[in-house]
Design a protein around this motif. Structure first.
Motif, mmCIF file in Angstrom:
data_model
loop_
_atom_site.group_PDB
_atom_site.id
_atom_site.type_symbol
_atom_site.label_atom_id
_atom_site.label_comp_id
_atom_site.label_asym_id
_atom_site.label_seq_id
_atom_site.Cartn_x
_atom_site.Cartn_y
_atom_site.Cartn_z
ATOM 1 N N ASP A 1 0.851 -1.191 0.000
ATOM 2 C CA ASP A 1 0.000 0.000 0.000
ATOM 3 C C ASP A 1 0.885 1.239 0.000
ATOM 4 O OD1 ASP A 1 -1.760 2.079 0.502
ATOM 5 O OD2 ASP A 1 -2.997 0.898 1.868
ATOM 6 N N VAL A 2 0.628 2.126 -0.929
ATOM 7 C CA VAL A 2 1.441 3.325 -1.058
ATOM 8 C C VAL A 2 1.401 4.180 0.197
ATOM 9 C CG1 VAL A 2 -0.403 4.682 -2.118
ATOM 10 C CG2 VAL A 2 1.969 5.255 -2.590
ATOM 11 N N SER A 3 0.317 4.118 0.938
ATOM 12 C CA SER A 3 0.189 4.942 2.140
ATOM 13 C C SER A 3 1.112 4.479 3.262
ATOM 14 C CB SER A 3 -1.268 4.932 2.639
ATOM 15 O OG SER A 3 -1.658 3.611 2.959
ATOM 16 N N ASP A 4 1.658 3.255 3.125
ATOM 17 C CA ASP A 4 2.549 2.721 4.156
ATOM 18 C C ASP A 4 4.009 3.106 3.930
ATOM 19 O OD1 ASP A 4 0.392 1.458 5.352
ATOM 20 O OD2 ASP A 4 0.699 -0.431 4.261
ATOM 21 N N ILE A 5 4.307 3.799 2.839
ATOM 22 C CA ILE A 5 5.693 4.086 2.470
ATOM 23 C C ILE A 5 6.039 5.531 2.800
ATOM 24 C CG2 ILE A 5 7.390 4.067 0.608
ATOM 25 C CD1 ILE A 5 6.248 1.330 1.302
ATOM 26 N N PRO A 6 7.031 5.751 3.671
ATOM 27 C CA PRO A 6 7.465 7.123 3.959
ATOM 28 C C PRO A 6 8.331 7.670 2.834
ATOM 29 C CG PRO A 6 8.834 5.570 5.155
ATOM 30 C CD PRO A 6 7.781 4.756 4.449
ATOM 31 N N MET A 7 8.371 8.978 2.731
ATOM 32 C CA MET A 7 9.248 9.612 1.751
ATOM 33 C C MET A 7 10.709 9.447 2.180
ATOM 34 S SD MET A 7 7.890 11.035 -0.915
ATOM 35 C CE MET A 7 6.353 11.685 -1.580
ATOM 36 N N PRO A 8 11.613 9.212 1.232
ATOM 37 C CA PRO A 8 13.033 9.090 1.579
ATOM 38 C C PRO A 8 13.607 10.433 2.001
ATOM 39 C CG PRO A 8 12.794 9.144 -0.793
ATOM 40 C CD PRO A 8 11.398 9.098 -0.218
ATOM 41 N N THR A 9 14.632 10.392 2.857
ATOM 42 C CA THR A 9 15.306 11.629 3.298
ATOM 43 C C THR A 9 16.804 11.467 3.162
ATOM 44 O OG1 THR A 9 15.301 10.816 5.585
ATOM 45 C CG2 THR A 9 13.479 12.229 4.908
#
Length: 360
Positions: free
Chosen positions: A352-360
């Motif tokens: 699920d895309v909502s489970d993926i944090p943005m990379p930093t």
């Protein structure tokens, strides 16, 4: 709205590129099957994908969000706005391995008729945008780090030129100059021959079919051409093109395998200095049919050897700059690995895309 299978021809328009002479210059990039091959003063398309249509890069995917000219070795793909976003389509096609749909007897060839029936699983547009945003964030970080690496490489090159070409090294004000074959050089420095200061050792034959993919880069005269399970030379090291790309110079931070179209360097002089010195040498092509670098001719070239104190200081500065550069390269390796792990899972809906944090 759920995910749905749709033919490629329904979600995008496909058009063949147009013939143009490669290697020209101009305001707008010209794309071939392997990326940008020149420039043009006119443009044909904008905000599109470019597919390699023929040859070794058949199925390669490029994204151009500006205006461009596509060569006749390409197919231009434009997204149908109410079906797919351009960025999502880019990642979808990158994952699709389009080369497997190629025909052609002599060399791989992709045609519109082969591409249009391919079915892709598409999520709703909002989800497409989320997936593309996550993957783009990885690519943006990689691109930013790559630019920083290029800046660090330029800093090291300019430092070499300032110290060893313009002779503005630390303490130069108190050092006199003397005449030499190269003109005025600092007192205490020696003008020797390249062969006095290093050995250009022959690489070893290793055909592509004999390589076992592994941790060690394989170097040809054009740079890294593969990997192998064993190394021939302990890193760090320097590779010089012997056949083909005569006098090309490459640095390997790790142990490596130079093949028989190259030399590798053995020297007591700090490699940080040798690397930049070799890049400025005027190596001669000794073979009209197949470009080749004659070792004895190379050994006869002048080699300016600075005093030990200046060499040591330069090596320290190089290590500081190169340490930052290596750190950024390691970060990019990790970012690419994370992106490549996520891409198929996001594109397929496995996670699920909502489970993926943005990379930093």
């Amino acid at each position: 709205m759920s995910w749905a299978l749709k033919p490629f021809g329904d979600i995008a328009s496909l058009k063949n590129g147009k013939s143009i002479k490669p290697g020209l210059s101009g305001e707008f990039p010209v794309y071939g099957a392997n990326g940008i091959i020149g420039g043009a003063n006119e443009w044909v398309y904008e905000s599109s994908l470019i597919l390699g249509r023929v040859g070794a890069y058949c199925g390669a995917v490029e994204l151009c969000e500006g205006r461009f000219w596509p060569s006749d070795n390409t197919i231009v793909v434009q997204a149908v706005e109410d079906s797919v976003t351009l960025k999502f389509l880019y990642y979808l096609l990158k994952h699709a391995d389009l080369n497997r749909y190629a025909g052609g007897a002599a060399q791989p060839l992709l045609t519109q008729s082969r591409l249009k029936p391919i079915e892709f699983l598409l999520p709703p547009l909002a989800v497409q945008s989320q997936i593309a945003a996550i993957l783009s964030a990885y690519d943006d970080l990689i691109e930013n780090n790559t630019r920083r690496i290029e800046i660090l490489e330029e800093m090291a090159r300019r430092l070499y030129e300032e110290w060893f070409v313009q002779f503005r090294f630390p303490g130069h004000e108190g050092v006199g100059l003397k005449e030499s074959e190269l003109g005025l050089i600092p007192e205490g420095w020696e003008l020797l021959r390249l062969g006095d200061c290093m050995e250009l050792a022959y690489g070893k034959a290793l055909k592509a079919q004999d390589r076992v993919p592994g941790d060690y880069p394989v170097y040809g005269s054009s740079g890294v051409v593969g990997s192998h399970c064993e190394s021939l030379v302990e890193g760090p090291g320097i590779v010089v093109g012997r056949k083909g790309n005569v006098g090309s110079v490459f640095w390997s931070d790790v142990s490596f395998f130079p093949i028989d179209t190259t030399y590798y360097v053995r020297s007591e002089v700090p490699f940080s200095y040798v690397y930049f010195n070799l890049q400025r040498q005027r190596f001669l092509n000794n073979d009209a049919a197949v470009p080749g670098l004659n070792r004895e001719q190379a050994y006869a070239l002048p080699f300016l050897l600075p005093d030990q104190d200046v060499l040591s200081r330069f090596s320290s500065e190089w290590e500081r700059i190169y340490g930052l550069l290596r750190r950024l390269e390691r970060i990019n390796v990790n970012l690419r690995a994370q992106r490549d792990l996520l891409l198929p899972k996001l594109i397929s809906g496995e996670i699920d895309v909502s489970d993926i944090p943005m990379p930093t």
